[in-house]
Scaffold this active site. Structure first.
Site, PDB file in Angstrom:
ATOM      1  N   ASP A 223      58.439  -0.046  61.995  1.00 41.43           N
ATOM      2  CA  ASP A 223      57.665  -1.151  61.788  1.00 41.43           C
ATOM      3  C   ASP A 223      57.775  -1.809  60.385  1.00 41.43           C
ATOM      4  O   ASP A 223      57.274  -0.955  59.611  1.00 41.43           O
ATOM      5  CB  ASP A 223      56.167  -0.733  62.342  1.00 41.43           C
TER       6      ASP A 223
ATOM      7  N   THR B  31      58.228  -2.764  59.247  1.00 42.40           N
ATOM      8  CA  THR B  31      58.864  -3.725  58.259  1.00 42.40           C
ATOM      9  C   THR B  31      57.773  -4.624  57.962  1.00 42.40           C
ATOM     10  O   THR B  31      56.934  -5.053  58.748  1.00 42.40           O
ATOM     11  CB  THR B  31      59.997  -4.499  58.869  1.00 42.40           C
ATOM     12  N   THR B  32      57.817  -5.305  56.681  1.00 40.20           N
ATOM     13  CA  THR B  32      57.008  -6.240  56.237  1.00 40.20           C
ATOM     14  C   THR B  32      57.975  -7.310  55.479  1.00 40.20           C
ATOM     15  O   THR B  32      58.596  -7.091  54.919  1.00 40.20           O
ATOM     16  CB  THR B  32      55.721  -5.984  55.761  1.00 40.20           C
TER      17      THR B  32
ATOM     18  N   SER C  96      60.770  -2.167  53.977  1.00 38.82           N
ATOM     19  CA  SER C  96      60.345  -1.457  55.113  1.00 38.82           C
ATOM     20  C   SER C  96      60.632   0.135  54.922  1.00 38.82           C
ATOM     21  O   SER C  96      61.525   0.512  54.106  1.00 38.82           O
ATOM     22  CB  SER C  96      61.221  -2.072  56.316  1.00 38.82           C
TER      23      SER C  96
ATOM     24  N   MET D 220      59.724  -9.938  61.011  1.00 40.99           N
ATOM     25  CA  MET D 220      59.646  -8.450  60.855  1.00 40.99           C
ATOM     26  C   MET D 220      59.890  -7.885  62.288  1.00 40.99           C
ATOM     27  O   MET D 220      59.731  -8.880  63.212  1.00 40.99           O
ATOM     28  CB  MET D 220      58.695  -7.972  60.067  1.00 40.99           C
TER      29      MET D 220
END
Length: 588
Positions: free
Chosen positions: A399, A400-401, A418, A481
């Protein structure tokens, strides 16, 4: 005090009332697909809001407090890099389900003095004391590296990426960039909706029997009370992370890799039977790299080279450049079908050729050539799904931003950071308040594969920032993302803007598709032709036409990524944020 505190900042009277929002599962009025959004007076009917406009600077992140921190840095005279670092530190506190200093970081930025796009690879390597033989012994029954636990941990690259950026482009004092994040860690702030949702999911995953995670008490100590994670709106503190940030702020970026923090990390992995050492951390350095680009209908779209998957976006757009996508129509079955087939073709090459360039020489020029794109485009049939695609045959030579910032001098920073799968490995070093990434899961274990595991090697990376220029001028700093959704989402955003003329916010709010299937860089075969996931907003007529072509479709809620973007116009910026997340875009 090491234990985190719920609700500590709330008055006693507030605690007596059920003040917190209920989940969709608990409230039937929040789960009504037949109820559509209200009507806007102008703009696209499907848009959630308009873009934010300003002349001095802009920021778009997945958390309101991170965007505020970025704007504060810009107003204080900081560069877009200063703003990005401050925002990322806040995101590590407020959005730990996606990112943090236990993860990696990739960056593209427009350097207004050099007048070019610059790239930074901030990904870490596998522990040098962990052999391929040991990794294979820990493999899953399917022959893959486990998703969680010490076997999947690689050196975190984020802090050194921040340090490298600041050394070259920072204007404010390094220590000042951490002040907002430290204040939130110590004073507390309410949990946002998406973070609350995924924290609960992470708790279930990490604490389930047989998870394979060597140690979960540190996670529970920081993130749970009485076995429960905080709900939306509850105030959360993380003083452990605050102390770690203070050490980094006072000691510089290398304090994470060479000082007390590194010693604590080494002791932790020795205690739980892991492999990372202080020497592994000390050996890490970020790498300045040359971004690559292709021209898509007069717009130059840029990406970072492997070990990232950035070239996938460029390959997809190169293939689509062979078709009149605009004439097919916005959200039409033809446009989606051709884009998905382009994705399938590019992802087969991704599985075959993308790996750490220090260990394998990718045929990048060939992969990005218009001749190769034309060859691949000829494989797409407008009236049928190809049963199977294979990677191209490369020439014999070897799950990354996501968030973005821009400043008054014209610098635009496209940055993605991430921990990989959700919160990461499940492992949190003693007393430091952050979780390690599980990027090591993305190695292959097949002999001869370019991405096969090796000590001291960088795994294939899914996180990719996006950037576009036009006529040699910066145009768009953007990203989407979410694992393999990233190049798929980037391609859809570019097509929405370039082919269909949508505004910056509208391009992200438009319904998305996400395709699952084909070969993975880990060697896993997800099957052909795969499954096409469509958001509910895709027109019913389009869904019917895609079904007639033979696509197997599912809705897959939550799997369509998170978009942030800043667009440069003469003398001003527009900023947009993801309606599927909880972020804010601001400009001034």
């Amino acid at each position: 005090m090491r234990r985190r505190s719920f609700l500590a900042a709330l008055p006693a009277a507030a605690l007596a009332a059920p003040a917190f929002a209920t989940s969709r599962q608990e409230n039937p009025n929040r789960d009504r697909p037949d109820v559509r959004p209200g009507d806007r007076i102008d703009g696209a009917t499907f848009a959630s809001r308009s873009a934010a406009w300003g002349i001095h600077g802009a920021a778009a992140t997945a958390h309101p407090l991170a965007t505020q921190a970025a704007i504060d840095m810009l107003r204080a005279g900081g560069s877009a890099v200063d703003a990005a670092i401050a925002a990322n530190a806040v995101l590590g506190y407020g959005e730990p389900i996606s990112c943090g200093i236990g993860g990696d970081c990739f960056v593209m930025l427009w350097d207004p003095k050099a007048r070019k796009v610059v790239g930074l690879n901030g990904s870490g390597r596998s522990p040098r004391g962990l052999s391929l033989e040991t990794v294979r012994k820990r493999a899953t029954p399917k022959g893959m590296i486990p998703s969680h636990g010490a076997i999947a941990v690689s050196v975190p690259g984020a802090v050194d990426a921040w340090w490298s950026l600041h050394q070259r482009y920072g204007k404010l004092a390094w220590k000042d960039l951490f002040a907002p994040a430290i204040a939130h860690c110590e004073d507390g702030a309410p949990i946002i909706q998406n973070t609350a949702f995924y924290l609960e999911a992470s708790n279930r995953i990490f604490t389930r029997p047989g998870s394979g995670i060597e140690e979960v008490e540190n996670f529970k100590k920081v993130w749970t009370r009485d076995g429960k994670t905080p709900r939306e709106g509850e105030v959360f503190r993380n003083p452990e992370l605050g102390r770690t940030y203070r050490q980094i702020a006072q000691g510089g970026g290398r304090a994470f890799y060479e000082g007390e923090i590194a010693e604590t990390i080494e002791r932790y992995f020795k205690r739980i039977g892991g492999w990372m050492t202080k020497a592994d951390l000390a050996a890490h350095k970020s790498e300045w790299v040359e971004p690559r680009s292709i021209s898509y209908r007069g717009v130059d779209v840029w990406a970072l080279p492997p070990n990232s998957q950035g070239l996938v976006t460029l390959q997809m757009l190169n293939i689509l450049d062979e078709f009149d996508v605009k004439a097919m129509g916005f959200q039409s079955a033809a446009a989606i079908h051709h884009a998905v087939e382009a994705k399938r073709l590019a992802f087969e090459d991704r599985a075959r050729f993308y790996a750490d360039p220090a260990f394998y020489r990718q045929p990048v020029e060939w992969l990005l050539s218009k001749d190769y794109a034309r060859e691949r485009a000829r494989l797409i049939r407008p009236d049928a799904i190809a049963p199977t695609y294979y990677p191209g045959k490369a020439p014999s030579h070897g799950d990354t931003t996501y968030f973005t910032t821009a400043d008054k001098d014209g610098m635009m920073v496209s940055i993605i950071q991430s921990n990989y799968r959700g919160m990461g490995s499940g492992l949190m070093p003693d007393g430091l308040g952050f979780m390690f990434q599980d990027r090591g899961e993305l190695f292959a274990l097949t002999d001869g594969h370019p991405n096969v595991y090796a000590p001291g090697k960088r795994p294939f990376q899914t996180i990719i920032p996006g950037f576009a220029t036009r006529g040699g001028e910066p145009m768009l700093s953007f990203g989407v993302m979410g694992g393999d959704m990233q190049p798929q989402g980037q391609t859809q955003v570019v097509c929405n803007i370039v082919d269909f003329g949508l505004g910056l916010q509208e391009a992200g709010d438009a319904p998305r598709w996400h395709h699952d299937g084909g070969m993975e860089p880990t060697g896993e075969d997800l099957g052909q032709p795969g499954v096409l996931n469509l958001e509910t907003g895709v027109p019913d007529a389009t869904k019917a036409a895609l079904a007639k072509l033979g696509w197997v479709m599912k809705p897959a809620p939550g799997g369509y990524g998170g978009y942030q973007a800043i667009q440069r116009h003469p003398g001003r910026y527009a900023a947009a944020t993801e309606m599927r997340k909880d972020g804010v875009a601001l400009a001034y």
